[in-house]
Design an enzyme around this catalytic site. Structure first.
Site, PDB file in Angstrom:
ATOM      1  N   ARG A  88      -4.520  10.527   5.719  1.00 10.07           N
ATOM      2  CA  ARG A  88      -5.009   9.264   6.278  1.00 10.07           C
ATOM      3  C   ARG A  88      -6.535   9.239   6.251  1.00 10.07           C
ATOM      4  NH1 ARG A  88      -0.775  10.971   9.630  1.00 10.07           N
ATOM      5  NH2 ARG A  88       0.980   9.523   9.760  1.00 10.07           N
ATOM      6  N   ASN A 120      -5.602   2.662   8.846  1.00  4.50           N
ATOM      7  CA  ASN A 120      -5.915   4.100   8.937  1.00  4.50           C
ATOM      8  C   ASN A 120      -7.269   4.439   8.332  1.00  4.50           C
ATOM      9  OD1 ASN A 120      -3.819   5.553  10.232  1.00  4.50           O
ATOM     10  ND2 ASN A 120      -2.461   5.149   8.498  1.00  4.50           N
ATOM     11  N   HIS A 175      -3.768  10.204  15.568  1.00  2.00           N
ATOM     12  CA  HIS A 175      -2.685   9.897  14.639  1.00  2.00           C
ATOM     13  C   HIS A 175      -2.914  10.710  13.374  1.00  2.00           C
ATOM     14  CE1 HIS A 175       0.540   7.742  12.835  1.00  2.00           C
ATOM     15  NE2 HIS A 175      -0.194   7.048  12.006  1.00  2.00           N
TER      16      HIS A 175
HETATM   17  N1  NAD Z   1      -1.373   3.282  12.473  1.00  2.00           N
HETATM   18  C1  NAD Z   1      -0.259   3.577  11.831  1.00  2.00           C
HETATM   19  O1  NAD Z   1       0.601   4.245  12.354  1.00  2.00           O
HETATM   20  C2  NAD Z   1      -0.044   3.049  10.438  1.00  2.00           C
HETATM   21  C3  NAD Z   1       1.242   3.008   9.889  1.00  2.00           C
HETATM   22  C4  NAD Z   1       1.415   2.465   8.620  1.00  2.00           C
HETATM   23  C5  NAD Z   1       0.325   2.009   7.900  1.00  2.00           C
HETATM   24  N2  NAD Z   1      -0.916   2.101   8.447  1.00  2.00           N
HETATM   25  C6  NAD Z   1      -2.099   1.621   7.737  1.00  2.00           C
HETATM   26  O2  NAD Z   1      -2.073   0.196   7.734  1.00  2.00           O
HETATM   27  C7  NAD Z   1      -2.793  -0.275   6.608  1.00  2.00           C
HETATM   28  C8  NAD Z   1      -1.934  -1.288   5.855  1.00  2.00           C
HETATM   29  O3  NAD Z   1      -0.804  -0.654   5.281  1.00  2.00           O
HETATM   30  P1  NAD Z   1       0.170  -1.505   4.336  1.00  2.00           P
HETATM   31  O4  NAD Z   1       1.278  -0.592   3.960  1.00  2.00           O
HETATM   32  O5  NAD Z   1       0.467  -2.813   4.920  1.00  2.00           O
HETATM   33  O6  NAD Z   1      -0.793  -1.710   3.070  1.00  2.00           O
HETATM   34  P2  NAD Z   1      -0.704  -2.892   1.983  1.00  2.00           P
HETATM   35  O7  NAD Z   1      -1.533  -2.470   0.829  1.00  2.00           O
HETATM   36  O8  NAD Z   1       0.716  -3.271   1.746  1.00  2.00           O
HETATM   37  O9  NAD Z   1      -1.411  -4.121   2.717  1.00  2.00           O
HETATM   38  C9  NAD Z   1      -2.761  -4.137   3.044  1.00  2.00           C
HETATM   39  C10 NAD Z   1      -3.245  -5.550   2.850  1.00  2.00           C
HETATM   40  O10 NAD Z   1      -4.598  -5.642   3.331  1.00  2.00           O
HETATM   41  C11 NAD Z   1      -5.224  -6.613   2.512  1.00  2.00           C
HETATM   42  N3  NAD Z   1      -6.671  -6.541   2.640  1.00  2.00           N
HETATM   43  C12 NAD Z   1      -7.537  -5.672   2.067  1.00  2.00           C
HETATM   44  N4  NAD Z   1      -8.792  -5.975   2.415  1.00  2.00           N
HETATM   45  C13 NAD Z   1      -8.734  -7.053   3.239  1.00  2.00           C
HETATM   46  C14 NAD Z   1      -9.695  -7.829   3.929  1.00  2.00           C
HETATM   47  N5  NAD Z   1     -10.997  -7.536   3.855  1.00  2.00           N
HETATM   48  N6  NAD Z   1      -9.263  -8.862   4.666  1.00  2.00           N
HETATM   49  C15 NAD Z   1      -7.955  -9.180   4.751  1.00  2.00           C
HETATM   50  N7  NAD Z   1      -6.987  -8.463   4.120  1.00  2.00           N
HETATM   51  C16 NAD Z   1      -7.384  -7.436   3.374  1.00  2.00           C
HETATM   52  C17 NAD Z   1      -4.726  -6.295   1.115  1.00  2.00           C
HETATM   53  O11 NAD Z   1      -4.940  -7.373   0.223  1.00  2.00           O
HETATM   54  C18 NAD Z   1      -3.264  -5.998   1.382  1.00  2.00           C
HETATM   55  O12 NAD Z   1      -2.445  -7.163   1.226  1.00  2.00           O
HETATM   56  C19 NAD Z   1      -3.179   0.976   5.789  1.00  2.00           C
HETATM   57  O13 NAD Z   1      -4.486   1.365   6.105  1.00  2.00           O
HETATM   58  C20 NAD Z   1      -2.185   2.005   6.285  1.00  2.00           C
HETATM   59  O14 NAD Z   1      -2.662   3.333   6.102  1.00  2.00           O
HETATM   60  C21 NAD Z   1      -1.113   2.597   9.701  1.00  2.00           C
END
Ligand code: NAD
Length: 310
Positions: A88, A120, A175
């Site tokens: 992460r 993350n 996390h």
């Molecule tokens: N905290 C947790 O437990 C946890 C769990 C799962 C995923 N995550 C994190 O959540 C995030 C999203 O994961 P995901 O699987 O949905 O990824 P994903 O790639 O499917 O979706 C991310 C989206 O963010 C958009 N994006 C990028 N820059 C942007 C901006 N400036 N403004 C608006 N939108 C923007 C992208 O176009 C994309 O559609 C990642 O960083 C992932 O590591 C965290």
């Protein structure tokens, strides 16, 4: 609906969170992403499911922030997820810039909202949102512990062949691989799992929980988990929207609690209309406190790295 939640990032976690918010009829939902057409298309598709799913939540998609104005809660999922072999923490430089610019826009249109961070590396992204927003510590929190404890609960239920509903589990800390699952506060029907499982089996379940995210990344290969993460973020939003005052493990800004100062770390909190209404302090054994300190040190390392990146 008289409540409004904006979800930033219409990717896997964001779109699934929007779906769950709508289907639970908790609020109207605005989905925002930088990719043209995607938030609009997903919001329309979700809206067209509403007659079948039987809810009247309005879902809209946008590439701008005007539609988000006056949101009660904003869930930030914008950023990139990890790929196999990545931690992460490898996401920090790219996601820090994204979370900063997103937060600036969110605050402009929803100065009174509560922020739930999902992007993350989670604890470090909470710092970015906290510092950028200037919000009080009650109104900025991160989603990690609810997911990590749901994973822990799943594995406990499978091990004992019992309903997941009979399980309760607690996970503290950052996390990441240093998270601190607490077996003696994890129960089945109120009975601590330390009474029901051998030390060896508990250790195996704890290890699987710690690496639960990586297990899914290695299976999916092109992204990370999103069904359970979306459910976890929505459970937090629901507790706030309904002022349920659930006690949930969330990344919260600590000022002395658990001996930790000036850091976002996962701890049990009371979540209600005002956001984090209380940090619940529980007595830890020396071993648990040492593990929590090590986890906090890992978060501090990332926050220091953030300062160098700026
Ligand atoms: N905290 C947790 O437990 C946890 C769990 C799962 C995923 N995550 C994190 O959540 C995030 C999203 O994961 P995901 O699987 O949905 O990824 P994903 O790639 O499917 O979706 C991310 C989206 O963010 C958009 N994006 C990028 N820059 C942007 C901006 N400036 N403004 C608006 N939108 C923007 C992208 O176009 C994309 O559609 C990642 O960083 C992932 O590591 C965290």
């Amino acid at each position: 609906m008289d409540r409004k939640v904006t979800v930033i990032g219409a990717g896997n976690v964001g779109a699934t969170a929007a779906q769950r918010l709508g289907e639970k009829e908790l609020c109207d939902v605005v989905l925002i992403d930088v990719i043209e057409g995607v938030p609009q298309g997903k919001a329309l598709d979700l809206s067209e499911a509403a007659p079948i799913e039987k809810h009247d939540a309005h879902l809209t998609g946008s590439n701008g922030y005007e539609d988000s104005a006056g949101s009660d809660i904003v869930i930030i999922t914008a950023g990139v997820p990890r790929k196999p072999g990545m931690s992460r923490d490898d996401l920090i430089s790219i996601n820090a810039g994204i979370v900063k610019s997103v937060t600036e826009n969110v605050v402009r249109y929803s100065p009174d909202c509560i922020l739930i961070i999902v992007s993350n590396p989670l604890d470090a992204m909470c710092h970015v949102a906290f510092e950028t927003s200037g919000f009080s510590k009650r109104r900025v929190m991160g989603m990690a512990g609810v997911l990590d404890s749901a994973r822990f609960r799943t594995f406990i239920a499978r091990e004992l062949d019992v309903s997941v509903e009979s399980t309760n589990a607690f996970v503290l800390g950052g996390h990441g691989d240093t998270m601190v699952p607490l077996p003696r506060y994890s129960t089945v029907g109120g009975i601590p799992i330390t009474e029901l499982l051998s030390r060896e089996r508990i250790d195996a379940i704890v290890d699987r929980t710690r690496t639960g995210g990586a297990e899914i990344v290695s299976l999916l290969k092109t992204g990370s988990a999103y069904y359970a993460p979306a459910s976890a973020a929505v459970e937090m939003a629901e507790s706030i929207l309904k002022d349920k005052k659930k006690i949930l493990p969330c990344a919260a800004y600590l000022e002395g609690e658990y001996g930790i100062n000036g850091l976002f770390v996962g701890v049990p909190v009371k979540l209600g209309r005002n956001g984090i209404e209380k940090v619940i302090q529980i007595a830890l054994t020396d071993e648990e406190q040492a593990a929590l300190n090590a986890s906090a040190d890992a978060v501090r390392g990332l926050v220091d790295l953030l300062k160098k990146l700026n």
